[in-house]
Enzyme design. Structure first.
Site, PDB file in Angstrom:
ATOM      1  N   ASP A  47      39.944 -56.551  17.244  1.00 56.54           N
ATOM      2  CA  ASP A  47      40.869 -57.692  17.174  1.00 56.54           C
ATOM      3  C   ASP A  47      40.322 -58.848  18.006  1.00 56.54           C
ATOM      4  OD1 ASP A  47      43.867 -58.524  16.562  1.00 56.54           O
ATOM      5  OD2 ASP A  47      43.407 -59.158  18.605  1.00 56.54           O
ATOM      6  N   TYR A  52      39.863 -66.876  21.522  1.00 55.85           N
ATOM      7  CA  TYR A  52      39.171 -66.052  22.536  1.00 55.85           C
ATOM      8  C   TYR A  52      37.726 -66.503  22.746  1.00 55.85           C
ATOM      9  CZ  TYR A  52      42.961 -62.729  21.305  1.00 55.85           C
ATOM     10  OH  TYR A  52      44.160 -62.121  21.022  1.00 55.85           O
ATOM     11  N   LYS A  81      42.094 -64.928  14.212  1.00 51.10           N
ATOM     12  CA  LYS A  81      43.362 -65.673  14.152  1.00 51.10           C
ATOM     13  C   LYS A  81      43.158 -67.191  14.131  1.00 51.10           C
ATOM     14  CE  LYS A  81      45.152 -61.955  17.050  1.00 51.10           C
ATOM     15  NZ  LYS A  81      44.131 -61.646  18.049  1.00 51.10           N
ATOM     16  N   HIS A 114      48.192 -67.428  14.672  1.00 49.37           N
ATOM     17  CA  HIS A 114      48.245 -66.892  16.040  1.00 49.37           C
ATOM     18  C   HIS A 114      49.663 -66.949  16.624  1.00 49.37           C
ATOM     19  CE1 HIS A 114      45.249 -66.043  19.490  1.00 49.37           C
ATOM     20  NE2 HIS A 114      46.422 -65.570  19.825  1.00 49.37           N
TER      21      HIS A 114
END
Ligand code: A2P
Length: 320
Positions: A47, A52, A81, A114
């Site tokens: 994930d 990120y 996302k 998200h």
């Protein structure tokens, strides 16, 4: 020997392993090594997110493991996302393309919105974003963004779409007004906030709940024990169950989350904990133990997004 998680069949027929590797805060060298170690340990579900800033590392680790012959592309399920700044329908395809190119693994298994909270577009390079930054809000309807997500399915570059941090009313709106059902809603879920009601709501709609921060972010608690709720890892009731099965508290928590029907995505960069976290498929909690674990629910979030509480679509004003 690697340990493989069983899979759950999503509402569109694709299969997703019931445990994945979370990668929030895994960056650069640390990220690549952790992901490769995870694949060696048997993880087949990773994930990540544009936010990120580690999609390139995730993709590189997967490509290296494919080149080594450890996995084939189709063996691994990869989620990324769409960040909140890119919710205008005209931005969605470009945002997806960036994640797709960063990962560079042929196709993406699952692409999530998200959150339901749109922020103003501020360029493709995200500045510093965390729970303390308050960007300018935008007023994009989740329905419009979701319709643009649906169009991505026609490209063949993504197999499933879903949402994250949505409440039940926001999911209901998508279902009423759009064509495709999200396959998952990824939300914070751990013994402190076990999401039983949201899980039941989603189960009836054949939407799987993915559990982020499944261990209750012990690293956040250490940094701020006043604001962050104490994770269940140290709770004597969890420790007692762990002793009975010769498992760790983390393993008991992850097993509990799988048994109540969620797909936890614990993050670890530590090779020992990485292996432990997937080694949860050889024991089962009793009904009484599940009840004991249910008793740890306080409803308090470790990730409440307080700084965005004034957003029109802030999802946590209602119970679930
Ligand atoms: P580390 O990467 O050093 O293992 P969450 O998934 O709830 O966000 O929690 C992630 C945090 O929990 C990370 O700081 C991770 O540190 C730590 N962690 C991961 N697995 C375990 C475990 N089995 N027991 C205790 N802490 C863990």
């Amino acid at each position: 020997m690697p340990i493989f998680a069983p899979t759950v069949t999503l509402n569109n027929g694709h299969k997703m392993p019931v445990l994945g590797l979370g990668t929030w805060l895994s960056r650069e060298g640390e990220g690549i090594e952790a992901i490769k170690a995870a694949i060696d340990a048997g993880y087949r579900h990773i994930d990540t997110a544009y936010l990120y800033r580690n999609e390139k590392e995730v993709g590189q680790a997967i490509r290296e493991k494919i080149a080594e012959g450890v996995i084939k592309r189709e063996d691994i399920f990869v989620t990324t996302k769409l960040w909140n700044n890119f919710f205008e329908p005209c931005k969605v395809a470009e945002a997806f393309k960036r994640s797709f190119e960063n990962l560079d693994i042929g196709y993406i298994d699952l692409y999530l919105m998200h959150s339901p909270m749109s922020f103003k577009f501020d360029g493709w390079e995200l500045g510093h974003v965390d729970a303390t930054t308050k960007p300018e809000y935008a007023d994009v309807d989740i329905v419009d963004t979701w319709r643009a997500m649906e169009e991505l399915l026609n490209t063949g570059k993504v197999r499933s779409i879903g949402v994250s941090n949505f409440n039940s009313e926001q999911i209901a709106r998508i279902l009423q007004q759009c064509e495709m059902k999200p396959v998952t809603n990824q939300v914070e879920c751990n013994p402190g906030i076990n999401q039983r009601k949201l899980i039941e709501f989603c189960r009836k709609l054949d939407i799987v709940v993915t559990a982020y921060s499944p261990l209750g972010r012990p690293n956040y608690y250490e940094m701020d024990p006043v604001k962050v709720p104490k994770p269940a890892l140290d709770d004597p009731r969890v420790k007692a169950i762990a002793e009975k099965y010769n498992k760790t508290p983390g393993q008991v928590i992850l097993r509990y989350l799988v048994e109540i029907g969620t797909v936890p995505v614990p993050k670890s960069s530590n090779p020992v904990r990485l292996r432990q976290n997937i080694d949860i498929f050889d024991f089962q909690l009793t009904k009484e133990e599940i009840e004991t674990m249910d008793g740890l629910n306080t409803g308090k979030r470790t990730v409440p997004f307080h700084v965005w509480i004034s957003h029109k679509n802030y999802p946590f004003h209602i119970e679930f």
